[in-house]
Design a protein around this motif. Structure first.
Motif, PDB file in Angstrom:
ATOM      1  N   HIS A   1      56.064  70.932  26.061  1.00  0.00           N
ATOM      2  CA  HIS A   1      55.306  71.544  24.961  1.00  0.00           C
ATOM      3  C   HIS A   1      55.965  71.287  23.637  1.00  0.00           C
ATOM      4  CE1 HIS A   1      53.788  74.493  22.191  1.00  0.00           C
ATOM      5  NE2 HIS A   1      52.673  74.412  22.879  1.00  0.00           N
TER       6      HIS A   1
ATOM      7  N   CYS B   1      56.227  73.477  30.477  1.00  0.00           N
ATOM      8  CA  CYS B   1      57.031  74.197  29.464  1.00  0.00           C
ATOM      9  C   CYS B   1      57.913  73.226  28.682  1.00  0.00           C
ATOM     10  CB  CYS B   1      57.889  75.261  30.133  1.00  0.00           C
ATOM     11  SG  CYS B   1      56.981  76.715  30.670  1.00  0.00           S
TER      12      CYS B   1
ATOM     13  N   ILE C   1      54.648  79.706  25.128  1.00  0.00           N
ATOM     14  CA  ILE C   1      54.762  78.442  25.863  1.00  0.00           C
ATOM     15  C   ILE C   1      54.484  78.669  27.341  1.00  0.00           C
ATOM     16  CG2 ILE C   1      56.383  76.634  26.599  1.00  0.00           C
ATOM     17  CD1 ILE C   1      55.459  76.471  23.644  1.00  0.00           C
TER      18      ILE C   1
ATOM     19  N   GLU D   1      50.808  79.251  27.914  1.00  0.00           N
ATOM     20  CA  GLU D   1      50.088  77.986  27.841  1.00  0.00           C
ATOM     21  C   GLU D   1      50.295  77.148  29.098  1.00  0.00           C
ATOM     22  OE1 GLU D   1      50.665  75.792  24.196  1.00  0.00           O
ATOM     23  OE2 GLU D   1      50.538  77.643  23.025  1.00  0.00           O
TER      24      GLU D   1
END
Length: 66
Positions: free
Chosen positions: A66, A63, A35, A38
């Motif tokens: 997500h 975060c 996460i 990403e």
């Protein structure tokens, strides 16, 4: 300072904070790391200027969402 410079600095200084935040939500270290990775990829793809004052909010929001 460019977006990339701001993101790199934030990454060095706050990566562990974001991992801890993601761990609270996910209870899984590998998923938390995914996460956070990403989130930083989203930050790097952001076309609008990022400032040092708001990058933390952006990173934690990415975060959380997500």
């Amino acid at each position: 300072m460019s977006n990339k410079d701001i993101i790199e600095r934030y990454y060095r200084e706050h990566y562990s904070d974001l991992i801890a935040y993601a761990m609270i939500r996910l209870h899984n270290n590998e998923e938390a790391a995914d996460i956070v990775q990403e989130a930083f990829l989203k930050l790097l793809s952001e076309l609008r200027p990022i400032c040092e004052e708001t990058i933390g909010n952006l990173a934690f929001t990415f975060c959380r969402n997500h």
